[in-house]
Design a protein around this motif. Structure first.
Motif, PDB file in Angstrom:
ATOM      1  N   MET A  14       0.806  -0.736  -0.192  1.00  0.00           N
ATOM      2  CA  MET A  14      -0.066  -0.421   0.161  1.00  0.00           C
ATOM      3  C   MET A  14       0.985   1.225   0.049  1.00  0.00           C
ATOM      4  O   MET A  14       0.458   2.188  -0.665  1.00  0.00           O
ATOM      5  CB  MET A  14      -0.606   0.332   1.404  1.00  0.00           C
ATOM      6  N   MET A  15       1.869   1.281   0.673  1.00  0.00           N
ATOM      7  CA  MET A  15       2.956   2.023   0.575  1.00  0.00           C
ATOM      8  C   MET A  15       3.632   2.421  -0.557  1.00  0.00           C
ATOM      9  O   MET A  15       3.458   3.810  -1.021  1.00  0.00           O
ATOM     10  CB  MET A  15       3.640   1.741   1.467  1.00  0.00           C
ATOM     11  N   LEU A  16       3.985   1.167  -1.170  1.00  0.00           N
ATOM     12  CA  LEU A  16       4.166   1.647  -2.619  1.00  0.00           C
ATOM     13  C   LEU A  16       3.405   2.065  -3.764  1.00  0.00           C
ATOM     14  O   LEU A  16       3.558   2.805  -4.376  1.00  0.00           O
ATOM     15  CB  LEU A  16       5.150   0.423  -2.752  1.00  0.00           C
ATOM     16  N   ILE A  17       2.424   2.061  -4.017  1.00  0.00           N
ATOM     17  CA  ILE A  17       0.904   1.791  -4.344  1.00  0.00           C
ATOM     18  C   ILE A  17       0.805   3.118  -4.138  1.00  0.00           C
ATOM     19  O   ILE A  17       1.487   3.936  -5.385  1.00  0.00           O
ATOM     20  CB  ILE A  17       0.135   1.162  -4.628  1.00  0.00           C
ATOM     21  N   SER A  18       0.744   3.981  -2.856  1.00  0.00           N
ATOM     22  CA  SER A  18       0.474   5.154  -2.319  1.00  0.00           C
ATOM     23  C   SER A  18       1.659   5.654  -3.037  1.00  0.00           C
ATOM     24  O   SER A  18       1.233   7.431  -4.004  1.00  0.00           O
ATOM     25  CB  SER A  18       0.360   5.367  -1.451  1.00  0.00           C
TER      26      SER A  18
END
Length: 84
Positions: A14-18
């Protein structure tokens, strides 16, 4: 243990996608090198504290204080800007 690894993988993805979607639609000039340095330093301190100073709360507290003191010294100029 599997639930902890799954949670870590989910939060990491989720951090990378965000980050990448935010970079595409709303670019923020993150200082990735400084963030990475802080992250790696905190991981190293945690590893050393866990392996060598397990359940020594005084040493753990000393590591946290030294880490925070280092951040304050490095970020002194930006902290002054924010506080004035």
């Amino acid at each position: 243990m599997a639930a902890a690894w799954a949670t870590l993988a989910a939060y990491g993805s989720m951090m990378l996608i965000s980050y990448f979607l935010g970079k595409k639609y709303y670019p923020v000039p993150y200082n990735i090198k400084k963030i990475g340095l802080y992250l790696l330093t905190s991981i190293a301190i945690s590893f050393i504290s866990f392996i060598f100073f397990r359940e020594d709360y005084i040493a753990g507290t000393a590591f946290v204080v030294l880490f925070l003191a280092g951040i304050i010294i490095i970020e002194k100029k930006d902290l002054k800007k924010m506080l004035t």
